[in-house]
Design a protein around this motif. Structure first.
Motif, PDB file in Angstrom:
ATOM      1  N   LYS A  28       0.807  -1.218   0.000  1.00  0.00           N
ATOM      2  CA  LYS A  28       0.000   0.000   0.000  1.00  0.00           C
ATOM      3  C   LYS A  28       0.840   1.267   0.000  1.00  0.00           C
ATOM      4  N   ALA A  29       1.813   1.345   0.901  1.00  0.00           N
ATOM      5  CA  ALA A  29       2.615   2.564   0.993  1.00  0.00           C
ATOM      6  C   ALA A  29       3.483   2.745  -0.241  1.00  0.00           C
ATOM      7  N   VAL A  30       4.094   1.668  -0.706  1.00  0.00           N
ATOM      8  CA  VAL A  30       4.991   1.742  -1.861  1.00  0.00           C
ATOM      9  C   VAL A  30       4.230   2.166  -3.109  1.00  0.00           C
ATOM     10  N   LEU A  31       3.100   1.524  -3.356  1.00  0.00           N
ATOM     11  CA  LEU A  31       2.308   1.849  -4.542  1.00  0.00           C
ATOM     12  C   LEU A  31       1.788   3.281  -4.475  1.00  0.00           C
ATOM     13  N   ARG A  32       1.398   3.712  -3.291  1.00  0.00           N
ATOM     14  CA  ARG A  32       0.865   5.058  -3.139  1.00  0.00           C
ATOM     15  C   ARG A  32       1.952   6.109  -3.432  1.00  0.00           C
ATOM     16  N   ILE A  33       3.157   5.921  -2.893  1.00  0.00           N
ATOM     17  CA  ILE A  33       4.231   6.880  -3.141  1.00  0.00           C
ATOM     18  C   ILE A  33       4.575   6.936  -4.630  1.00  0.00           C
ATOM     19  N   THR A  34       4.650   5.768  -5.258  1.00  0.00           N
ATOM     20  CA  THR A  34       4.985   5.721  -6.684  1.00  0.00           C
ATOM     21  C   THR A  34       3.924   6.436  -7.513  1.00  0.00           C
ATOM     22  N   ALA A  35       2.655   6.226  -7.178  1.00  0.00           N
ATOM     23  CA  ALA A  35       1.573   6.895  -7.911  1.00  0.00           C
ATOM     24  C   ALA A  35       1.612   8.405  -7.713  1.00  0.00           C
ATOM     25  N   ILE A  36       1.870   8.845  -6.490  1.00  0.00           N
ATOM     26  CA  ILE A  36       1.964  10.278  -6.204  1.00  0.00           C
ATOM     27  C   ILE A  36       3.104  10.889  -7.007  1.00  0.00           C
ATOM     28  N   ASP A  37       4.248  10.227  -7.001  1.00  0.00           N
ATOM     29  CA  ASP A  37       5.416  10.736  -7.722  1.00  0.00           C
ATOM     30  C   ASP A  37       5.124  10.834  -9.218  1.00  0.00           C
ATOM     31  N   LEU A  38       4.446   9.831  -9.770  1.00  0.00           N
ATOM     32  CA  LEU A  38       4.103   9.841 -11.190  1.00  0.00           C
ATOM     33  C   LEU A  38       3.131  10.967 -11.518  1.00  0.00           C
ATOM     34  N   LEU A  39       2.111  11.149 -10.687  1.00  0.00           N
ATOM     35  CA  LEU A  39       1.111  12.183 -10.943  1.00  0.00           C
ATOM     36  C   LEU A  39       1.716  13.582 -10.882  1.00  0.00           C
ATOM     37  N   PHE A  40       2.509  13.844  -9.862  1.00  0.00           N
ATOM     38  CA  PHE A  40       3.131  15.163  -9.756  1.00  0.00           C
ATOM     39  C   PHE A  40       4.151  15.380 -10.877  1.00  0.00           C
ATOM     40  N   GLY A  41       4.892  14.334 -11.218  1.00  0.00           N
ATOM     41  CA  GLY A  41       5.839  14.454 -12.321  1.00  0.00           C
ATOM     42  C   GLY A  41       5.142  14.716 -13.645  1.00  0.00           C
ATOM     43  N   LEU A  42       4.016  14.039 -13.872  1.00  0.00           N
ATOM     44  CA  LEU A  42       3.236  14.275 -15.091  1.00  0.00           C
ATOM     45  C   LEU A  42       2.651  15.679 -15.100  1.00  0.00           C
ATOM     46  N   GLY A  43       2.215  16.139 -13.933  1.00  0.00           N
ATOM     47  CA  GLY A  43       1.641  17.471 -13.852  1.00  0.00           C
ATOM     48  C   GLY A  43       2.631  18.538 -14.292  1.00  0.00           C
ATOM     49  N   PHE A  44       3.842  18.461 -13.757  1.00  0.00           N
ATOM     50  CA  PHE A  44       4.875  19.412 -14.169  1.00  0.00           C
ATOM     51  C   PHE A  44       5.360  19.122 -15.586  1.00  0.00           C
ATOM     52  N   GLY A  45       5.455  17.838 -15.934  1.00  0.00           N
ATOM     53  CA  GLY A  45       5.998  17.480 -17.242  1.00  0.00           C
ATOM     54  C   GLY A  45       5.126  17.924 -18.406  1.00  0.00           C
ATOM     55  N   ALA A 104       2.922  20.377 -18.464  1.00  0.00           N
ATOM     56  CA  ALA A 104       2.973  21.840 -18.574  1.00  0.00           C
ATOM     57  C   ALA A 104       4.326  22.304 -19.102  1.00  0.00           C
ATOM     58  N   SER A 105       5.399  21.679 -18.656  1.00  0.00           N
ATOM     59  CA  SER A 105       6.734  22.073 -19.111  1.00  0.00           C
ATOM     60  C   SER A 105       6.902  21.848 -20.607  1.00  0.00           C
ATOM     61  N   ALA A 106       6.304  20.756 -21.120  1.00  0.00           N
ATOM     62  CA  ALA A 106       6.396  20.478 -22.553  1.00  0.00           C
ATOM     63  C   ALA A 106       5.715  21.558 -23.392  1.00  0.00           C
ATOM     64  N   MET A 107       4.748  22.260 -22.802  1.00  0.00           N
ATOM     65  CA  MET A 107       4.028  23.322 -23.517  1.00  0.00           C
ATOM     66  C   MET A 107       4.449  24.715 -23.086  1.00  0.00           C
ATOM     67  N   VAL A 131      -1.874  27.399  -8.617  1.00  0.00           N
ATOM     68  CA  VAL A 131      -0.977  28.196  -9.459  1.00  0.00           C
ATOM     69  C   VAL A 131      -1.216  27.879 -10.935  1.00  0.00           C
ATOM     70  N   SER A 132      -1.457  26.611 -11.256  1.00  0.00           N
ATOM     71  CA  SER A 132      -1.722  26.226 -12.648  1.00  0.00           C
ATOM     72  C   SER A 132      -2.916  26.992 -13.205  1.00  0.00           C
ATOM     73  N   GLY A 138      -5.224  23.020 -17.339  1.00  0.00           N
ATOM     74  CA  GLY A 138      -6.236  22.073 -16.871  1.00  0.00           C
ATOM     75  C   GLY A 138      -5.706  20.715 -16.457  1.00  0.00           C
ATOM     76  N   PRO A 139      -5.029  19.968 -17.364  1.00  0.00           N
ATOM     77  CA  PRO A 139      -4.534  18.642 -16.978  1.00  0.00           C
ATOM     78  C   PRO A 139      -3.580  18.687 -15.784  1.00  0.00           C
ATOM     79  N   SER A 140      -2.702  19.697 -15.750  1.00  0.00           N
ATOM     80  CA  SER A 140      -1.769  19.796 -14.622  1.00  0.00           C
ATOM     81  C   SER A 140      -2.516  19.974 -13.310  1.00  0.00           C
ATOM     82  N   ALA A 141      -3.519  20.861 -13.307  1.00  0.00           N
ATOM     83  CA  ALA A 141      -4.282  21.105 -12.090  1.00  0.00           C
ATOM     84  C   ALA A 141      -4.980  19.830 -11.617  1.00  0.00           C
ATOM     85  N   VAL A 142      -5.563  19.093 -12.557  1.00  0.00           N
ATOM     86  CA  VAL A 142      -6.258  17.844 -12.200  1.00  0.00           C
ATOM     87  C   VAL A 142      -5.272  16.825 -11.627  1.00  0.00           C
TER      88      VAL A 142
END
Length: 461
Positions: free
Chosen positions: A235-252, A254-257, A314-315, A420-424
């Motif tokens: 539970k903890a491992v999967l949750r941290i990995t998912a959080i890291d992926l979501l935040f990385g995608l959020g910044f990624g 937006a950064s690509a655009m 901020v997004s 929008g996608p970053s905020a979500v």
């Protein structure tokens, strides 16, 4: 070169220790590693396509293939590190052999001359990415052993994150500074390569010399796909990995655009990109100690959740920023900078806590594997970000190659898919953070049980 002795116990408490031995040396490795990661994804693809003349489609295919291979190989590297046994420690041999190999790969990749072909790029890029993974995994895993307490780990990973941000500033600022001081005779990409090589050797040598490793307690190792998936599915491992992926995608995403948003939507010159990025990085560097302090005052997952909500706000605020206003855009990027440091340091500190829980429940130390998961989630986010962003731009009718021909509706669509996608993604990541199961109190119980069990076990090197 002499190396520090292996310290008494992996679970020795660090209460009262303000700065664990070797922390500065280990953190400084983050400068060349981060200085390498930025041009690998930003400068090198463009350099090989425009300067060295490789077909753009071929360059894109090679980078995608190498990133996929890299994501697959990371867990294997982590598992191999966890099983390494030597009189120098578990991770130090990987630094000793990995650093020269990475420096050679950087030289070949960054100093390539016209006439090299796709196979050359494929081999040197693969070597550079694998070498980066080896050193990054060793750094993060060794950091988890420098401190075992819930709060001390926030401080350890704050130091590492600060050094990593310094690496971004170094690779962005040094070429500009050196060029202004006089003609170097080197292309920008070659100059970046030499900066990375010159910094890499001393930084890794200092870590090998000064960073202690802990004597391992007797344990068994998880082997096989079924056991590996059981580790990933915790539970903890999967949750941290998912959080890291979501935040990385959020910044990624937006950064690509970011270039399109700043120039086409906000009417600023392309030169503003460097200014707003530096504003974000400097803000993140300033706030990293604050994030570490808040994580010691509150639970790490709570601070991470607040950071996610702040980044989402901020997004959305970017859309309402006035046009042709560099100050407003810089303030927005500084707002993102407030969360950027938290998104990097807190999941890494939390994963060290999750490794403790795993070792207590299973008797297995899989620190390398767990940090390989985090590195893989970051790489997966980077691999997906560009594709998802450009697909979204195509859906709203925005044409990157013909910015002057875009209609007001297309510009509005650009603003929507930038924010929008970053905020979500940030909001979902925040929710997962707030509901994270391994709290301060639970980790304290885990550490107490581990310390008691380890005290009764015979230590082995």
């Amino acid at each position: 070169m002499s190396v520090p002795p292996v310290v008494a116990s992996a679970s020795a408490p660090t209460k009262g220790v303000r700065r664990p031995p070797g922390l500065v040396a280990l953190s400084l490795m983050g400068v060349p590693l981060t200085a390498l990661s930025l041009p690998l994804v930003v400068m090198i693809p463009e350099h090989y396509a425009t300067v060295l003349g490789l077909p753009l489609a071929v360059v894109g295919l090679i980078f995608t293939s190498v990133r996929v291979f890299d994501i697959v190989i990371d867990p294997m590297l982590g598992a191999a590190m966890d099983r390494t046994r030597s009189r120098f420690g578990r991770y130090r041999p990987w630094l000793i052999f990995g650093a020269p190999a990475l420096m050679l790969a950087v030289y070949l990749l960054f100093m390539a001359e016209p006439g090299v072909g796709p196979l050359y790029l494929l081999l040197t890029l693969t070597a550079a990415f694998v070498g980066w993974s080896v050193l990054s995994l060793a750094q993060l895993a060794m950091a988890s052993g420098l401190a075992t307490g819930y709060d001390e780990r926030s401080r350890v990973y704050a130091w590492i994150q600060f050094a990593s941000l310094l690496g971004i500033l170094t690779v962005m600022g040094f070429p500009i500074l050196l060029t202004r001081l006089g003609e170097t005779g080197l292309a920008p990409t070659q100059l970046m390569g030499w900066i990375i090589i010159v910094l890499m050797g001393p930084a890794v040598a200092l870590a090998v010399w000064r960073v202690p490793e802990a004597v391992e307690v007797a344990q068994r190792h998880v082997i096989g796909i079924k056991e590996y998936l059981a580790v990933v599915g915790r539970k903890a491992v999967l949750r941290i990995t998912a959080i890291d992926l979501l935040f990385g995608l959020g910044f990624g995403t937006a950064s690509a655009m970011l270039v399109f948003f700043v120039t086409a939507a906000k009417g600023l010159d392309r030169s503003a990109i460097g200014i707003v990025l530096i504003a974000q990085v400097v803000t993140a560097m300033i706030t990293v100690p604050v994030v570490a302090w808040l994580a010691r005052r509150f639970d790490k997952h709570f601070v991470l959740g607040i950071s996610g909500l702040l980044a989402a706000a901020v997004s959305i605020a970017f859309v309402f920023a006035p046009d042709r206003n560099l100050l407003a855009m810089s303030l927005g990027m500084m707002g993102w900078g407030l969360s950027f440091g938290a998104f990097n340091l807190l999941p890494r500190a939390m994963m060290a806590d999750a490794a403790d829980e795993l070792r207590l429940d299973s008797g297995s130390d899989q620190t390398g594997v767990l940090y390989a998961l985090l590195i893989s989630s970051w790489k997966l986010g980077g691999a997906l970000a560009v594709g998802l962003s450009f697909a979204a731009l195509a859906l709203v009718g925005y044409k990157p190659a013909l910015m002057s021909a875009n209609t007001p509706q297309a510009i509005a669509g650009l603003e929507l898919v930038f924010a929008g996608p970053s905020a979500v993604l940030f909001v979902i990541g925040a929710w997962l953070s707030f509901t994270y199961p391994l709290t301060r109190e639970k980790h304290a119980a885990v550490r107490a049980a581990l310390d008691l069990r380890d005290a009764g076990s015979e230590s082995v090197v």
